[in-house]
Design a protein around this motif. Structure first.
Motif, mmCIF file in Angstrom:
data_model
loop_
_atom_site.group_PDB
_atom_site.id
_atom_site.type_symbol
_atom_site.label_atom_id
_atom_site.label_comp_id
_atom_site.label_asym_id
_atom_site.label_seq_id
_atom_site.Cartn_x
_atom_site.Cartn_y
_atom_site.Cartn_z
ATOM 1 N N GLN A 227 0.843 -1.196 0.000
ATOM 2 C CA GLN A 227 0.000 0.000 0.000
ATOM 3 C C GLN A 227 0.883 1.252 0.000
ATOM 4 O OE1 GLN A 227 -0.884 -2.758 2.113
ATOM 5 N NE2 GLN A 227 -2.224 -3.242 0.400
ATOM 6 N N PRO A 228 0.775 2.093 -1.046
ATOM 7 C CA PRO A 228 1.534 3.348 -1.064
ATOM 8 C C PRO A 228 0.858 4.435 -0.223
ATOM 9 C CG PRO A 228 1.060 2.546 -3.292
ATOM 10 C CD PRO A 228 0.171 1.816 -2.344
ATOM 11 N N TYR A 229 1.686 5.221 0.435
ATOM 12 C CA TYR A 229 1.255 6.420 1.163
ATOM 13 C C TYR A 229 2.142 7.567 0.690
ATOM 14 C CZ TYR A 229 -0.955 2.957 4.206
ATOM 15 O OH TYR A 229 -1.705 1.914 4.690
ATOM 16 N N GLY A 230 1.811 8.122 -0.462
ATOM 17 C CA GLY A 230 2.664 9.161 -1.036
ATOM 18 C C GLY A 230 3.985 8.568 -1.490
ATOM 19 N N THR A 231 5.088 9.052 -0.935
ATOM 20 C CA THR A 231 6.422 8.602 -1.326
ATOM 21 C C THR A 231 6.916 7.427 -0.486
ATOM 22 O OG1 THR A 231 7.433 10.253 0.139
ATOM 23 C CG2 THR A 231 7.074 10.888 -2.160
ATOM 24 N N PHE A 232 6.002 6.755 0.192
ATOM 25 C CA PHE A 232 6.343 5.617 1.050
ATOM 26 C C PHE A 232 5.394 4.468 0.745
ATOM 27 C CE2 PHE A 232 5.181 3.380 5.021
ATOM 28 C CZ PHE A 232 6.405 2.840 5.379
ATOM 29 N N VAL A 233 5.936 3.253 0.664
ATOM 30 C CA VAL A 233 5.080 2.082 0.463
ATOM 31 C C VAL A 233 5.358 1.063 1.559
ATOM 32 C CG1 VAL A 233 6.588 0.745 -1.057
ATOM 33 C CG2 VAL A 233 4.119 0.530 -1.282
ATOM 34 N N ASP A 234 4.289 0.449 2.035
ATOM 35 C CA ASP A 234 4.334 -0.570 3.086
ATOM 36 C C ASP A 234 3.838 -1.870 2.459
ATOM 37 O OD1 ASP A 234 4.229 -2.083 5.373
ATOM 38 O OD2 ASP A 234 2.772 -0.814 6.429
ATOM 39 N N ALA A 235 4.742 -2.829 2.250
ATOM 40 C CA ALA A 235 4.409 -4.045 1.509
ATOM 41 C C ALA A 235 4.540 -5.278 2.395
ATOM 42 C CB ALA A 235 5.314 -4.177 0.285
ATOM 43 N N HIS A 236 3.597 -6.222 2.197
ATOM 44 C CA HIS A 236 3.575 -7.475 2.947
ATOM 45 C C HIS A 236 3.418 -8.616 1.948
ATOM 46 C CE1 HIS A 236 2.778 -5.437 6.909
ATOM 47 N NE2 HIS A 236 2.399 -4.495 6.053
ATOM 48 N N TYR A 237 4.361 -9.544 1.926
ATOM 49 C CA TYR A 237 4.317 -10.588 0.906
ATOM 50 C C TYR A 237 5.195 -11.764 1.320
ATOM 51 C CZ TYR A 237 8.548 -7.998 -0.469
ATOM 52 O OH TYR A 237 9.751 -7.369 -0.475
ATOM 53 N N TYR A 238 5.130 -12.846 0.534
ATOM 54 C CA TYR A 238 5.890 -14.065 0.810
ATOM 55 C C TYR A 238 6.815 -14.370 -0.351
ATOM 56 C CZ TYR A 238 7.062 -18.836 2.151
ATOM 57 O OH TYR A 238 7.746 -19.969 2.507
ATOM 58 N N GLY A 239 8.060 -14.775 -0.028
ATOM 59 C CA GLY A 239 9.036 -15.158 -1.039
ATOM 60 C C GLY A 239 9.319 -16.651 -0.975
ATOM 61 N N PRO A 240 8.777 -17.439 -1.911
ATOM 62 C CA PRO A 240 8.998 -18.885 -1.859
ATOM 63 C C PRO A 240 10.466 -19.293 -1.924
ATOM 64 C CG PRO A 240 7.210 -18.356 -3.370
ATOM 65 C CD PRO A 240 7.856 -17.056 -3.005
ATOM 66 N N GLY A 241 11.283 -18.557 -2.686
ATOM 67 C CA GLY A 241 12.690 -18.917 -2.796
ATOM 68 C C GLY A 241 13.455 -18.720 -1.505
ATOM 69 N N TRP A 242 13.150 -17.636 -0.794
ATOM 70 C CA TRP A 242 13.782 -17.359 0.496
ATOM 71 C C TRP A 242 13.063 -18.064 1.650
ATOM 72 C CZ3 TRP A 242 14.578 -11.326 0.014
ATOM 73 C CH2 TRP A 242 15.694 -11.078 -0.811
ATOM 74 N N GLN A 243 11.836 -18.517 1.402
ATOM 75 C CA GLN A 243 11.021 -19.170 2.416
ATOM 76 C C GLN A 243 10.786 -18.279 3.635
ATOM 77 O OE1 GLN A 243 11.834 -23.703 2.591
ATOM 78 N NE2 GLN A 243 13.841 -22.807 2.109
ATOM 79 N N VAL A 244 10.536 -16.994 3.368
ATOM 80 C CA VAL A 244 10.243 -16.055 4.445
ATOM 81 C C VAL A 244 9.061 -15.173 4.062
ATOM 82 C CG1 VAL A 244 12.566 -15.933 5.429
ATOM 83 C CG2 VAL A 244 11.944 -14.390 3.562
ATOM 84 N N ASP A 245 8.349 -14.738 5.092
ATOM 85 C CA ASP A 245 7.363 -13.677 4.957
ATOM 86 C C ASP A 245 8.105 -12.359 5.088
ATOM 87 O OD1 ASP A 245 4.432 -13.230 4.750
ATOM 88 O OD2 ASP A 245 4.751 -12.127 6.608
ATOM 89 N N LEU A 246 7.757 -11.369 4.278
ATOM 90 C CA LEU A 246 8.483 -10.102 4.283
ATOM 91 C C LEU A 246 7.554 -8.931 4.553
ATOM 92 C CD1 LEU A 246 9.635 -11.911 1.561
ATOM 93 C CD2 LEU A 246 11.346 -10.105 1.695
ATOM 94 N N ASN A 247 8.058 -7.951 5.288
ATOM 95 C CA ASN A 247 7.439 -6.627 5.382
ATOM 96 C C ASN A 247 8.476 -5.626 4.896
ATOM 97 O OD1 ASN A 247 6.242 -4.430 8.071
ATOM 98 N ND2 ASN A 247 5.897 -4.359 5.882
ATOM 99 N N THR A 248 8.245 -5.100 3.694
ATOM 100 C CA THR A 248 9.206 -4.196 3.055
ATOM 101 C C THR A 248 8.706 -2.766 3.112
ATOM 102 O OG1 THR A 248 10.066 -5.897 1.568
ATOM 103 C CG2 THR A 248 10.343 -3.614 0.875
ATOM 104 N N TRP A 249 9.596 -1.860 3.525
ATOM 105 C CA TRP A 249 9.309 -0.427 3.520
ATOM 106 C C TRP A 249 10.253 0.239 2.536
ATOM 107 C CZ3 TRP A 249 8.403 1.851 9.112
ATOM 108 C CH2 TRP A 249 7.262 1.241 9.663
ATOM 109 N N ASN A 250 9.686 0.947 1.560
ATOM 110 C CA ASN A 250 10.460 1.755 0.617
ATOM 111 C C ASN A 250 10.036 3.204 0.750
ATOM 112 O OD1 ASN A 250 12.233 -0.008 -0.716
ATOM 113 N ND2 ASN A 250 10.585 -0.812 -1.977
#
Length: 310
Positions: A95-118
Motif C-alpha cells: 500500500q503506497p502512502y505518497g512517497t512511502f510504500v508498506d508491503a507485505h508478501y511471501y518469497g517462496p525462494g527465500w522461504q520467508v514472509d516479508l514486510n518491506t518499507w520503501n
C-alpha cells in the motif's frame, strides 16, 4: 481489480533502475553480509513486472537461505491503492502512502514472509528495508539505500559508502543535547494525504547509555511525550514516563514500538542516513511511523529530520 491503462503515481515515482548494496542482519541485529542488487520495473498492459538481479556476499548461517540460482522476477498489478504481487517470486500486496510504500508478501525462494518499507527521498534516493519472518518470529533484516540516475563515478562512490556504512549500528548523540527536526507528511489509513506534521526528537543525554527524549508532532497530527531512552547494544528501551516500549537496530535502522499512555501505539523505522564507522552519530534521519489507535491503523507519518545541536 481492473488493470490500469497508465502506471500509478507510485510506479512513475520508482521507474528506472535502482542500485544498492543492502546489508543482511540476523534476528539478533548482527551484521552478516551484503546483497548487491540492481532493480528495475516494466509497465505493460496494466501489469508491472519487477526484475532484481545481483547476489549475496557473505551471509553466515543465512547464506544458504538467501542465495538463489536465478534473478528475481515477479508481476505486480499496479495501483495507488492496493498493489498486488502475483509471483512467481513474491506473492502479496503493498500500500503506497505518497512517497512511502508498506508491503507485505511471501518469497517462496527465500522461504520467508516479508514486510518491506520503501521510502523515496527527492528524485534519486530510496531508503529500503525488508523485515524477514518465519511465522511471527524475525529471521533477519535487509536494509540499505538505493540510488538511480547517477553517473558511473557517483554509483561507485555510493556502493563504496554502502559497503563501509551498512554494518554501522544505529546510535544517537551521547554527549551533546540537540534536536532532530523536520517537516513530514501524515497520510490517513485511507491512503489520502491529511497534511504536514512537524516532527521533532529533542535529546538531553543523561550518560553514555541513557538519553531523555522529548518527541513532539504538531500540525495535521498533534502528540507530545517524554521518555527515558536506554540503549543496550543493538536493543533499546523507552522507559516512561510519557510512553513505554522497546526497539532493535539492524545497522543504521532502528525499529521501535512505543505505547503512549492512551490508546495510541507507534511503530516505526528511524534510519540514520549519514552514519559512518567513526565515533559519532549521524545528522540526517529518514523516519517512517505507523500510528495505531488500539489495534486499528490511524495513519502513516514519514519524512526526514535534520540534527541541530543545542
Amino acid at each position: 481489480m481492473t488493470a490500469p491503462a497508465e502506471p500509478s503515481e507510485w510506479q512513475q515515482r520508482i521507474a528506472g533502475e535502482w542500485h544498492g548494496r543492502p546489508s543482511l542482519f540476523d534476528a539478533d541485529g548482527t551484521w552478516r553480509g551484503y546483497e548487491d542488487i540492481r532493480r528495475s520495473s516494466v509497465f505493460a498492459d496494466g501489469v508491472t513486472t519487477y526484475y532484481m538481479d545481483g547476489g549475496l556476499e557473505g551471509g553466515g548461517p543465512l547464506a544458504g537461505r538467501f542465495r538463489l540460482g536465478a534473478p528475481f522476477a515477479f508481476g505486480v498489478v499496479d495501483s495507488d491503492a492496493d498493489r498486488i504481487y502475483t509471483g512467481p517470486d513474491f506473492y502479496g500486496t503493498g500500500q503506497p502512502y505518497g512517497t512511502f510504500v508498506d508491503a507485505h508478501y511471501y518469497g517462496p525462494g527465500w522461504q520467508v514472509d516479508l514486510n518491506t518499507w520503501n521510502q523515496v527521498l527527492g528524485d534519486d534516493t530510496q531508503v529500503y528495508s525488508s523485515m524477514l519472518y518465519q511465522g511471527p518470529a524475525v529471521v533477519g533484516c535487509f536494509n540499505g539505500v538505493y540510488k538511480r540516475g547517477v553517473s558511473p563515478a557517483e554509483l561507485r562512490e555510493h556502493l563504496a559508502a554502502e559497503t563501509r556504512n551498512g554494518p554501522v549500528p544505529f546510535i544517537l548523540p551521547t554527549k551533546q543535547a540537540g534536536v532532530y527536526s523536520g517537516r513530514c507528511e501524515l497520510w490517513g489509513a485511507d491512503q489520502k494525504l491529511a497534511g504536514p506534521v512537524d516532527v521533532s526528537i529533542a535529546l538531553d543525554p543523561v550518560d553514555l547509555l541513557r538519553t531523555r527524549l522529548t518527541v513532539t508532532w504538531s500540525g495535521a497530527y498533534e502528540r507530545s511525550y517524554t521518555v527515558d531512552w536506554r540503549r543496550d547494544g543493538f536493543r533499546s528501551f523507552y522507559e516512561g514516563p510519557g510512553a513505554w516500549g522497546n526497539a532493535i537496530a539492524f545497522g543504521r535502522a532502528n525499529y521501535g514500538t512505543v505505547h503512549c499512555t492512551d490508546v495510541v501505539k507507534v511503530t516505526g523505522r528511524e534510519f540514520m542516513l549519514d552514519a559512518t564507522p567513526g565515533m559519532g552519530a549521524g545528522t540526517s534521519l529518514a523516519v517512517a511511523y505507523r500510528v495505531y489507535e488500539g489495534a486499528t491503523l490511524a495513519g502513516v507519518v514519514h519524512g526526514s529530520l535534520q540534527w541541530s545541536a543545542s
